[in-house]
Design a protein around this motif. Sequence first.
Motif, short mmCIF file in Angstrom:
data_model
loop_
_atom_site.label_atom_id
_atom_site.label_comp_id
_atom_site.label_asym_id
_atom_site.label_seq_id
_atom_site.Cartn_x
_atom_site.Cartn_y
_atom_site.Cartn_z
N ASN A 1 0.81 -1.22 0.00
CA ASN A 1 0.00 0.00 0.00
C ASN A 1 0.84 1.27 0.00
O ASN A 1 0.40 2.31 -0.49
CB ASN A 1 -0.93 0.01 1.22
N TYR B 1 1.11 2.75 -3.31
CA TYR B 1 -0.09 3.51 -3.72
C TYR B 1 -0.12 4.88 -3.02
O TYR B 1 -0.35 5.91 -3.67
CB TYR B 1 -1.35 2.69 -3.39
N TYR B 2 0.13 4.90 -1.70
CA TYR B 2 0.06 6.17 -0.98
C TYR B 2 1.10 7.16 -1.53
O TYR B 2 0.81 8.34 -1.70
CB TYR B 2 0.28 5.96 0.52
N PRO C 1 -7.62 2.54 -6.07
CA PRO C 1 -6.61 1.49 -6.06
C PRO C 1 -7.12 0.20 -6.72
O PRO C 1 -8.25 -0.23 -6.46
CB PRO C 1 -6.34 1.26 -4.56
N GLN D 1 -4.47 -5.55 2.99
CA GLN D 1 -4.34 -4.39 2.09
C GLN D 1 -5.64 -3.60 2.05
O GLN D 1 -5.65 -2.38 2.17
CB GLN D 1 -4.05 -4.88 0.66
N ASP E 1 -6.51 -1.65 5.28
CA ASP E 1 -5.65 -0.48 5.45
C ASP E 1 -6.08 0.63 4.47
O ASP E 1 -6.13 1.80 4.83
CB ASP E 1 -4.20 -0.91 5.21
N LEU E 2 -6.42 0.24 3.24
CA LEU E 2 -6.83 1.24 2.25
C LEU E 2 -8.14 1.89 2.68
O LEU E 2 -8.33 3.11 2.53
CB LEU E 2 -6.99 0.59 0.87
#
Length: 318
Positions: A216, A219-220, A237, A287, A290-291
């Motif tokens: 992740n 992505y962040y 995402p 994942q 968290d997203l």
Amino acid sequence: MEKVIDKINNRKQTLFSIEIVPPLRGNNIEGIYKRIDQLIDFDPAFINITYHKDEVVYQKKRDGSLVKRTISKRPGTVALTASIMNKYNVIVVPHLTCGGFTKDQTENALIDFNFLGIKNILALQGDAGHGQTTFIPDPDGHSNAVQLVEQIMRMNNGKYLQEDLEMAHPSEFCVGVAGYPEKHYAAASLDSDIQYLKAKVLAGADYIVTQMFFDNKVYYDFVDKCRAAGITVPIIPGLKPIALTNQVDVLPRLFHLSIPAELDKEIRACKTNDDAALVGTRWGVEQARDLMKNGAPVLHFYTLGAGNSIRRIAEEIF
Ligand SMILES: Cc1cc2nc3c(=O)[nH]c(=O)nc-3n(C[C@H](O)[C@H](O)[C@H](O)COP(=O)(O)OP(=O)(O)OC[C@H]3O[C@@H](n4cnc5c(N)ncnc54)[C@H](O)[C@@H]3O)c2cc1C
């Protein structure tokens, strides 16, 4: 039919969405319906349908000789879109590529979408042709997704290719485009890739869907860089739970992405694909959680070969 961007803007929580790949030529639609039935309880905000352009294939005839043919192995994107919209009353987003279309054929496809009530499109350059290492545009076609988004936006403004059309009807397409947290394979750098991504947004794209990633932080960091570059649209995402032992080798090779060392080690230690799917599902749950915690607008799942794992993830988090 509603637009993806309105769904996103009106959301009360992180949404769930899926991508479906049309069946291989010769298969029927029932397998697709089964995959959707398996996930429809989780109320997907939208369902994407990929597009696959024609490929040159050599088919063996009965006498053993080879015949050259140009066919799509996975036809049916537009028909699938309409069938799924009708059967499930859900937003369906067909993918439209530069590859495989002249600008006139693109316009015809857009007219088909319009007449079918399709209001959402994911606009892409399209994969390189079979046996090619980079994308080669069609003569009279678009070279990149920026140009494709521009054509769609011109139609949204009532401007067709034939300039002297009178009373031309403006379309109302909502357009998504692709983003690559680990950089598109052909881009010189992530920064230059993000500048071209920004050009797609400036051309009129409403949102971005990312290539799959397994860490992740990747992505962040990508979202932070996009925001710093002035990209303000939602960045969705893309997620794919690993379901086969060989995917730790296949996915990086096919999609130019990395697998975190910990996940790579755990999958390589699996003796069977069932074991790998359990590890991939647990990773996917972490994942996704968290997203969601960090406010991702939508979790978009690539379903090919991963329907069971995605169902288990969705059961845990939605
Ligand atoms: C969510 C998602 C869905 C996908 N679905 C499909 C599908 O259904 N069918 C399919 O065939 N493929 C699909 N793909 C794959 C995609 O088509 C390929 O990755 C393709 O190589 C790039 O497409 P793009 O739209 O991101 O390209 P573009 O945005 O056009 O970018 C392609 C490359 O050109 C560079 N570039 C962009 N604009 C310019 C410019 N003006 N001048 C110079 N360089 C430029 C970019 O940095 C990048 O390296 C999908 C990918 C993703 C992430």
